[in-house]
Motif scaffolding. Structure first.
Motif, PDB file in Angstrom:
ATOM      1  N   UNK A  83      85.455  30.993  42.692  1.00 53.59           N
ATOM      2  CA  UNK A  83      85.239  32.364  42.244  1.00 53.59           C
ATOM      3  C   UNK A  83      86.512  33.182  42.293  1.00 53.59           C
ATOM      4  N   UNK A  84      87.645  32.495  42.122  1.00 52.11           N
ATOM      5  CA  UNK A  84      88.910  33.199  42.241  1.00 52.11           C
ATOM      6  C   UNK A  84      89.142  34.089  41.030  1.00 52.11           C
ATOM      7  N   UNK A  85      89.999  35.050  41.232  1.00 48.10           N
ATOM      8  CA  UNK A  85      90.308  35.992  40.161  1.00 48.10           C
ATOM      9  C   UNK A  85      91.126  35.303  39.074  1.00 48.10           C
ATOM     10  N   UNK A  86      90.949  35.746  37.869  1.00 48.57           N
ATOM     11  CA  UNK A  86      91.703  35.199  36.744  1.00 48.57           C
ATOM     12  C   UNK A  86      93.147  35.692  36.820  1.00 48.57           C
ATOM     13  N   UNK A  87      94.062  34.855  36.348  1.00 41.52           N
ATOM     14  CA  UNK A  87      95.474  35.230  36.388  1.00 41.52           C
ATOM     15  C   UNK A  87      95.898  35.985  35.136  1.00 41.52           C
ATOM     16  N   UNK A  88      95.112  35.899  34.093  1.00 39.95           N
ATOM     17  CA  UNK A  88      95.492  36.535  32.828  1.00 39.95           C
ATOM     18  C   UNK A  88      95.990  35.522  31.819  1.00 39.95           C
ATOM     19  N   UNK A  89      96.427  34.353  32.276  1.00 41.17           N
ATOM     20  CA  UNK A  89      96.870  33.297  31.400  1.00 41.17           C
ATOM     21  C   UNK A  89      95.669  32.392  31.140  1.00 41.17           C
ATOM     22  N   UNK A  90      95.113  32.465  29.948  1.00 40.90           N
ATOM     23  CA  UNK A  90      93.876  31.757  29.622  1.00 40.90           C
ATOM     24  C   UNK A  90      94.053  30.253  29.738  1.00 40.90           C
ATOM     25  N   UNK A  91      95.159  29.725  29.240  1.00 38.26           N
ATOM     26  CA  UNK A  91      95.382  28.277  29.292  1.00 38.26           C
ATOM     27  C   UNK A  91      95.453  27.796  30.737  1.00 38.26           C
ATOM     28  N   UNK A 139      90.359  25.634  36.240  1.00 43.16           N
ATOM     29  CA  UNK A 139      88.910  25.445  36.356  1.00 43.16           C
ATOM     30  C   UNK A 139      88.544  23.964  36.225  1.00 43.16           C
ATOM     31  N   UNK A 140      89.155  23.285  35.227  1.00 43.12           N
ATOM     32  CA  UNK A 140      88.864  21.868  35.026  1.00 43.12           C
ATOM     33  C   UNK A 140      89.325  21.034  36.221  1.00 43.12           C
ATOM     34  N   UNK A 141      90.500  21.346  36.749  1.00 40.15           N
ATOM     35  CA  UNK A 141      91.020  20.606  37.899  1.00 40.15           C
ATOM     36  C   UNK A 141      90.144  20.825  39.131  1.00 40.15           C
ATOM     37  N   UNK A 142      89.714  22.052  39.332  1.00 42.02           N
ATOM     38  CA  UNK A 142      88.845  22.330  40.473  1.00 42.02           C
ATOM     39  C   UNK A 142      87.505  21.603  40.338  1.00 42.02           C
ATOM     40  N   UNK A 143      86.977  21.534  39.132  1.00 40.38           N
ATOM     41  CA  UNK A 143      85.733  20.793  38.911  1.00 40.38           C
ATOM     42  C   UNK A 143      85.943  19.302  39.165  1.00 40.38           C
ATOM     43  N   UNK A 144      87.075  18.771  38.692  1.00 42.97           N
ATOM     44  CA  UNK A 144      87.385  17.357  38.909  1.00 42.97           C
ATOM     45  C   UNK A 144      87.521  17.057  40.398  1.00 42.97           C
ATOM     46  N   UNK A 145      88.213  17.937  41.120  1.00 44.11           N
ATOM     47  CA  UNK A 145      88.374  17.741  42.561  1.00 44.11           C
ATOM     48  C   UNK A 145      87.036  17.847  43.289  1.00 44.11           C
TER      49      UNK A 145
END
Length: 160
Positions: free
Chosen positions: A74-82, A88-94
């Motif tokens: 639930x971390x805050x977005x950095x503003x860089x969409x890519x 998000x994908x890496x966190x899901x994979x981990x």
């Protein structure tokens, strides 16, 4: 230091009276007042040092909690969409890898528990077999159908 205070770290009538009353009521209070009279002028420096040290410790905790909030779930977005999508994908994979490792750990714990149970059962069976051998009833005589008894001195107390 404020020298007009009624209770200050000095030999004033008020501090002496408090020290005497402290000794009469509960002796550690008297010693505490005596210590305040003798070393109380050093308390300002001590308080300043303690406050500085605790501020440093808690500042490190705040920095650590900021990092955790930034990179945690639930971390805050950095503003860089890519970057945010990749993260998000890496966190899901981990998280999926973590679930797999937890499942493997559960399976191994079950396997180890079953091995311990089997080992314990084998040891128990050996114990019971050994116990049954030593407490087995005496064999009967096939000719008479009775159990042979040893007769001799000391075999029966009434025989003497």
């Amino acid at each position: 230091m404020n020298t007009s205070a009624l209770i200050r770290p000095a030999w004033t009538p008020a501090t002496i009276a408090l020290m005497v009353i402290g000794f009469m009521v509960f002796w550690p209070l008297g010693f505490a007042m005596l210590a305040y009279i003798i070393w109380g002028d050093r308390l300002d420096g001590f308080k300043r040092d303690v406050n500085r040290a605790t501020d440093g410790i808690f500042a490190g905790c705040r920095r650590g909690s900021d990092k955790a909030a930034r990179w945690g779930n639930g971390s805050a977005r950095t503003g860089n969409v890519a970057f945010d999508d990749w993260r998000e994908k890496e966190l899901e994979r981990l998280a999926e890898e973590r679930r797999k490792l937890d499942d493997m750990l559960t399976e191994f714990d079950d396997y180890a528990r079953e091995l311990r149970r089997a080992k314990d059962q084998d040891e128990f069976d050996r114990f019971m077999a050994k116990r049954n051998k030593s407490t087995a009833p005496a064999k009967t005589d096939p000719n008479t159908g009775t159990t042979p008894t040893k007769r001799g001195k000391g075999s029966n107390l009434l025989d003497d």
